[in-house]
Design an enzyme around this catalytic site. Structure first.
Site, short mmCIF file in Angstrom:
data_model
loop_
_atom_site.label_atom_id
_atom_site.label_comp_id
_atom_site.label_asym_id
_atom_site.label_seq_id
_atom_site.Cartn_x
_atom_site.Cartn_y
_atom_site.Cartn_z
NE ARG A 52 -2.15 -1.16 3.67
CZ ARG A 52 -1.75 -0.22 4.50
NH1 ARG A 52 -2.00 1.06 4.23
NH2 ARG A 52 -1.08 -0.52 5.59
CE LYS A 194 -6.29 -3.69 4.81
NZ LYS A 194 -7.02 -4.40 5.90
CG HIS A 213 -7.08 -4.01 10.67
ND1 HIS A 213 -5.76 -3.74 10.85
CD2 HIS A 213 -7.16 -4.72 9.51
CE1 HIS A 213 -5.06 -4.26 9.86
NE2 HIS A 213 -5.88 -4.87 9.04
CB SER A 231 -0.49 -6.00 7.33
OG SER A 231 0.02 -6.90 6.40
CE LYS A 235 -5.71 -8.41 10.57
NZ LYS A 235 -4.40 -8.06 10.02
CB THR A 236 -4.27 -14.30 7.63
OG1 THR A 236 -4.81 -13.07 7.18
CG2 THR A 236 -4.69 -15.40 6.67
CG ASP A 250 -7.58 -7.83 6.98
OD1 ASP A 250 -6.79 -7.71 7.93
OD2 ASP A 250 -7.64 -7.03 6.04
#
Length: 520
Positions: A52, A194, A213, A231, A235-236, A250
């Protein structure tokens, strides 16, 4: 569909609409946007930008947003006049081009879902949208009317970008009044995802829904759990648990009825992906998935350890590529709320319990380390404080989200935890990152209520409550100071992080009395 685009002022050469997985694949290959891996998964390169571009994300400032947006380094303002010029440029770039359209939803709860349309010039970006958002039924597509539209023309070239108030030729601009986002100068698919998340983070608090988030899963006893984190914090990986059904990896909302996924897919990092440690994600990489910026050998076999292009190698896939999912993508009110932090200082405990006041402190602080490749210019972990564990996507004031969290934690009696997925035995460069199976075992102890009769002791530096024992985990690692050979170095590094925490929290001292829950 052609007529609808023409009404917007777009005159394409052709439009391909809500393609099937096979059709997306055929377009990507015939247009030479992608190539096949050895197992038939399409691989694309995202061009110059492999992460990003937060410094190029803007929100249009007008009377509707002026007082609600937390303007500053994260939420950069852009004038309505500049937006109009950029919108015209994007539409002109799309003129007489082959376009791809995805119509779908963000939000599994029908009361709060956002009907959206994504218009792209690249097939793979349409495929990315198909994977990441909720795919409508044929019946739902009849007469579909989007409430929010993204126009993505990454090849748009803005020569007078400085005059328009941009920071470069790259732009990601949200017009929340017009319910539109425009993207130019970057091909990176994460900007699409996003942009919608940022929009939901603006609209949903106005309806009393907390946007988060976080990832989420649910156990056999129908007990939901949330995993907050930026990120790269896990999390994933950590929410994809063979013993619990995945709700989403996410982005979620927390309403008066419980939690719900915003998305219809997952966007997982693949650098150093190990099938023995993350089998669910590894097995989800199959036809229909979309790999980004990975390296293969001559036979198309992916080398997941190769970060030549970027450390931020990724895969997007529909959520049903994961075997063990919650098909409704919804769950009840969470029993546990887990804050994931990747501590590059190596001084936070690997697992700790939080009082409600500590939970508010750490939610507002949002401490972690940005990890390599997630954003442009990040090549190694950098300590950062990202309020709500998602500041880059939170348009409203942090206290808006914190108040919602505090209300819901209290009302639904959820227990908060802080889990460090970063370093132990030393800081980054000296210590080692905490092994994934160890972190998983600690999470299991939380989710399976194995710590209910365990004693907890306050960390002398950060006050968080450290369990004296965790089944299946070496007790020596629970107190981080024990893992350092040089105790003086630990103390110095802990004091350094304490100072950063205190300096960061000054801006929140007028919001409740939560500063007392942090380090002295």
């Amino acid at each position: 569909m052609l007529h609808q685009l023409e009404l917007m002022g777009i005159k394409p050469s052709s439009v391909k609409y809500n393609l099937t997985q096979d059709e997306w694949r055929n377009e990507e290959l015939s247009r030479k946007e992608g190539r096949l891996s050895s197992n038939g998964t399409v691989i694309v390169n995202t061009g110059i930008y492999t992460g990003r571009s937060p410094n190029d994300r803007f929100i249009v400032k007008n009377k509707e947003t002026e007082k609600l947006i937390d303007w500053g380094d994260v939420n950069l303002p852009l004038s309505e006049e500049s937006f109009e010029i950029l919108e015209i440029a994007v539409k002109k770039e799309m003129e007489q081009k082959d376009l791809f359209v995805f119509d779908g939803y963000a939000g599994a709860d029908e009361r709060y879902r956002l009907p959206l349309r994504v218009v792209t010039m690249m097939a793979w970006q349409g495929h990315f949208s198909h994977n990441m958002f909720i795919r409508p039924t044929d019946k739902e597509l009849e007469g579909f009317e989007p409430e929010f539209t993204i126009l993505n023309a990454s090849s748009t070239n803005i020569a007078n970008w400085e005059e328009l108030g941009l920071n470069s030729k790259v732009f990601i601009v949200l017009n929340l009044k017009k319910k539109m986002a425009i993207i130019g100068g970057t091909e990176y698919g994460g900007e699409i995802k996003k942009s919608i998340f940022s929009a939901l983070n603006f609209y949903l608090p106005l309806k009393g829904v907390m946007p988060m988030h976080c990832s989420a899963n649910i156990g056999k006893d129908e007990d939901s759990a949330l995993f907050f984190g930026l990120s790269g914090t896990g999390k994933t990986t950590l929410s994809t648990d063979p013993n619990r059904r995945l709700i989403g990896d996410d982005e979620h909302g927390w309403s008066d009825d419980g939690i719900f996924n915003f998305e219809g897919g997952c966007y997982a990092k693949t650098i150093k992906l190990d099938p023995s440690k993350e089998p669910d994600i590894f097995n989800a990489i199959k036809p229909g998935a979309l790999l980004e910026n990975v390296i293969t050998d001559k036979d198309g076999v992916v080398d997941f350890d190769d970060g030549t292009i970027t450390e931020n190698t990724r895969v997007s896939y529909p959520i049903d590529h994961i075997e063990n999912i919650e098909p409704t993508e919804k769950g009840g009110h969470p029993r546990n709320v887990i804050f994931l932090t990747c501590d590059a200082f190596g001084v936070l405990p690997p697992i700790s319990k939080l009082t409600p006041e500590m939970a508010m402190y750490h939610f507002l602080s949002g401490y972690t380390a940005k990890v390599a490749g997630t954003e442009r210019g990040i090549t190694e972990p950098v300590a950062t404080f990202s309020t709500c564990f998602g500041a880059p996507f939170m348009p409203q004031y942090p206290t808006t989200y914190a108040e919602l969290l505090g209300e819901k934690l209290k009302k639904h009696n959820a227990q908060a935890w802080l889990v460090n997925t970063g370093w132990s035995g030393g800081a980054y460069g000296t210590g080692e990152r905490i092994d994934l199976p160890v972190t998983r075992r600690m999470l299991t102890s939380i989710l399976d209520r194995e710590l209910e009769n365990t004693d907890f002791i306050p960390d002398p530096n950060f006050k968080v409550l450290i369990p004296t024992k965790v089944p299946g985990v070496d007790s020596n690692i629970l107190n981080p100071r024990n893992t350092w050979n040089d105790k003086d170095s630990y103390d110095a590094k802990a004091n350094e992080l304490i100072t950063l925490f205190k300096n960061n929290f000054i801006k929140y001292e007028s919001f409740g009395d939560y500063s007392k829950a942090g380090p002295d």
